[in-house]
Design a protein around this motif. Structure first.
Motif, PDB file in Angstrom:
ATOM      1  N   LEU A 168      22.026   8.924 -33.740  1.00 59.93           N
ATOM      2  CA  LEU A 168      20.699   9.434 -33.392  1.00 59.93           C
ATOM      3  C   LEU A 168      20.797  10.956 -33.333  1.00 59.93           C
ATOM      4  O   LEU A 168      21.619  11.502 -32.593  1.00 59.93           O
ATOM      5  CB  LEU A 168      20.241   8.892 -32.037  1.00 59.93           C
ATOM      6  N   PRO A 169      19.985  11.664 -34.122  1.00 62.85           N
ATOM      7  CA  PRO A 169      20.006  13.125 -34.083  1.00 62.85           C
ATOM      8  C   PRO A 169      19.606  13.638 -32.704  1.00 62.85           C
ATOM      9  O   PRO A 169      18.786  13.016 -32.011  1.00 62.85           O
ATOM     10  CB  PRO A 169      18.966  13.534 -35.139  1.00 62.85           C
ATOM     11  N   LEU A 170      20.179  14.765 -32.303  1.00 60.75           N
ATOM     12  CA  LEU A 170      19.772  15.358 -31.031  1.00 60.75           C
ATOM     13  C   LEU A 170      18.278  15.656 -31.036  1.00 60.75           C
ATOM     14  O   LEU A 170      17.615  15.529 -30.006  1.00 60.75           O
ATOM     15  CB  LEU A 170      20.561  16.652 -30.769  1.00 60.75           C
ATOM     16  N   ALA A 171      17.744  16.055 -32.187  1.00 55.62           N
ATOM     17  CA  ALA A 171      16.309  16.341 -32.277  1.00 55.62           C
ATOM     18  C   ALA A 171      15.485  15.109 -31.933  1.00 55.62           C
ATOM     19  O   ALA A 171      14.426  15.209 -31.300  1.00 55.62           O
ATOM     20  CB  ALA A 171      15.964  16.839 -33.684  1.00 55.62           C
ATOM     21  N   HIS A 172      15.947  13.927 -32.339  1.00 55.02           N
ATOM     22  CA  HIS A 172      15.265  12.674 -32.006  1.00 55.02           C
ATOM     23  C   HIS A 172      15.332  12.419 -30.500  1.00 55.02           C
ATOM     24  O   HIS A 172      14.323  12.087 -29.864  1.00 55.02           O
ATOM     25  CB  HIS A 172      15.930  11.521 -32.766  1.00 55.02           C
ATOM     26  N   LEU A 173      16.517  12.587 -29.926  1.00 60.78           N
ATOM     27  CA  LEU A 173      16.699  12.323 -28.499  1.00 60.78           C
ATOM     28  C   LEU A 173      15.913  13.294 -27.629  1.00 60.78           C
ATOM     29  O   LEU A 173      15.537  12.964 -26.499  1.00 60.78           O
ATOM     30  CB  LEU A 173      18.190  12.395 -28.144  1.00 60.78           C
ATOM     31  N   GLU A 208       8.466  11.564 -26.953  1.00 59.55           N
ATOM     32  CA  GLU A 208       7.970  10.238 -27.313  1.00 59.55           C
ATOM     33  C   GLU A 208       9.106   9.233 -27.487  1.00 59.55           C
ATOM     34  O   GLU A 208       8.860   8.016 -27.522  1.00 59.55           O
ATOM     35  CB  GLU A 208       7.115  10.294 -28.587  1.00 59.55           C
ATOM     36  N   ASN A 209      10.343   9.728 -27.582  1.00 62.77           N
ATOM     37  CA  ASN A 209      11.500   8.839 -27.714  1.00 62.77           C
ATOM     38  C   ASN A 209      12.246   8.659 -26.395  1.00 62.77           C
ATOM     39  O   ASN A 209      13.295   8.018 -26.375  1.00 62.77           O
ATOM     40  CB  ASN A 209      12.462   9.392 -28.774  1.00 62.77           C
ATOM     41  N   PHE A 217      16.257   5.486 -24.207  1.00 62.88           N
ATOM     42  CA  PHE A 217      15.922   6.243 -25.412  1.00 62.88           C
ATOM     43  C   PHE A 217      15.450   5.258 -26.474  1.00 62.88           C
ATOM     44  O   PHE A 217      16.122   4.272 -26.780  1.00 62.88           O
ATOM     45  CB  PHE A 217      17.141   7.049 -25.884  1.00 62.88           C
ATOM     46  N   LEU A 218      14.264   5.546 -27.015  1.00 67.52           N
ATOM     47  CA  LEU A 218      13.525   4.594 -27.840  1.00 67.52           C
ATOM     48  C   LEU A 218      13.400   5.058 -29.290  1.00 67.52           C
ATOM     49  O   LEU A 218      13.749   6.185 -29.638  1.00 67.52           O
ATOM     50  CB  LEU A 218      12.121   4.407 -27.243  1.00 67.52           C
ATOM     51  N   TYR A 252      16.345  19.847 -22.581  1.00 67.75           N
ATOM     52  CA  TYR A 252      16.142  18.468 -22.147  1.00 67.75           C
ATOM     53  C   TYR A 252      15.622  18.445 -20.727  1.00 67.75           C
ATOM     54  O   TYR A 252      16.220  19.027 -19.825  1.00 67.75           O
ATOM     55  CB  TYR A 252      17.443  17.662 -22.231  1.00 67.75           C
ATOM     56  N   ARG A 253      14.513  17.764 -20.535  1.00 67.52           N
ATOM     57  CA  ARG A 253      13.915  17.646 -19.210  1.00 67.52           C
ATOM     58  C   ARG A 253      14.083  16.209 -18.737  1.00 67.52           C
ATOM     59  O   ARG A 253      13.528  15.282 -19.317  1.00 67.52           O
ATOM     60  CB  ARG A 253      12.431  18.022 -19.251  1.00 67.52           C
ATOM     61  N   ARG A 254      14.853  16.050 -17.682  1.00 67.46           N
ATOM     62  CA  ARG A 254      15.133  14.711 -17.157  1.00 67.46           C
ATOM     63  C   ARG A 254      13.858  14.043 -16.673  1.00 67.46           C
ATOM     64  O   ARG A 254      13.084  14.620 -15.911  1.00 67.46           O
ATOM     65  CB  ARG A 254      16.141  14.827 -16.012  1.00 67.46           C
ATOM     66  N   LYS A 255      13.647  12.799 -17.113  1.00 68.54           N
ATOM     67  CA  LYS A 255      12.484  12.042 -16.672  1.00 68.54           C
ATOM     68  C   LYS A 255      12.803  11.168 -15.467  1.00 68.54           C
ATOM     69  O   LYS A 255      11.917  10.716 -14.768  1.00 68.54           O
ATOM     70  CB  LYS A 255      11.982  11.132 -17.811  1.00 68.54           C
TER      71      LYS A 255
END
Length: 213
Positions: free
Chosen positions: A144-149, A153-154, A173-174, A200-203
């Motif tokens: 999975l690319p970092l850009a995807h992660l 929306e993912n 991670f979706l 990256y912002r933790r949800k």
């Protein structure tokens, strides 16, 4: 989101900072019961993480799970790094050099209470590697690319509540080949915070406990 070329530049330039941060964390893996390798790599020039789907032939609770290469510590393993590198060689047929290891994230418990040491390493371009997954242990390998992660929306979360009423959330991670959840998702989140703390912002969070009525 950041362009892939910029992400790759960051991926390379941040290695020294990440190594220093991991070393400063002082995570000791010798006492961990198991270790996993967190394999950073690039795919067609795009920074990515490599995951495995555990074989359904395996006995036990982790059969069919998305995971990182890894397993229980062997008595002959000197430390968590040795465990992670050995398990990666056994599962994927790849000998990762110790010089490729950046360091270790903090040790975490899995859902059965076993302590797991995540070891971060850079495998380099995936195209330069010859993977030979062991079919008895690995059903599939995917990245999975970092850009995807990093795309919101993912990113999701799963909410849990214990019998005592204590609530907490875990990341998910979706929208990849397989959903990344459980301990693997927690380690993925820690890795994103290590690599790109400003992006990256933790949800996930632990909600405050309600005062007794």
């Amino acid at each position: 989101s950041l362009p892939s070329c910029l992400l790759l530049s960051l991926f390379i330039s941040l290695e020294r900072r990440c190594r220093a941060r991991l070393a400063a964390g002082g995570a000791g893996g010798a006492a961990a019961a198991a270790a996993v390798l967190v394999p950073l790599c690039s795919v067609r020039g795009r920074p990515a993480l490599l995951f495995t789907l555990r074989s359904r032939r395996l006995a036990g609770p982790h059969s069919g799970d998305v995971s990182f290469p890894g397993g229980r510590r062997d008595p002959a393993d000197g430390d968590a790094v040795a465990t992670a590198l050995r398990e990666t060689r056994e599962e994927l047929g790849v000998a990762v050099a110790a010089t490729s290891v950046w360091g270790q994230l903090r040790t975490l418990p899995d859902r059965h209470g076993m302590t797991v040491a995540p070891v971060v390493a850079n495998l380099g371009p995936l195209e330069a590697l010859t993977l030979n997954p062991n079919p008895d242990e690995v059903e599939e390998v995917f990245t999975l690319p970092l850009a995807h992660l990093l795309r919101e929306e993912n990113q999701g979360y799963t909410h849990f509540r214990t019998a005592s009423g204590y609530g907490y959330t875990l990341p998910v991670f979706l929208n990849g080949p397989h959903k990344v959840w459980g301990l693997t998702a927690i380690i993925t989140e820690l890795t994103l915070e290590l690599l790109l703390p400003g992006r990256y912002r933790r949800k996930t969070h632990v909600p405050p406990r309600k005062a007794p009525a």
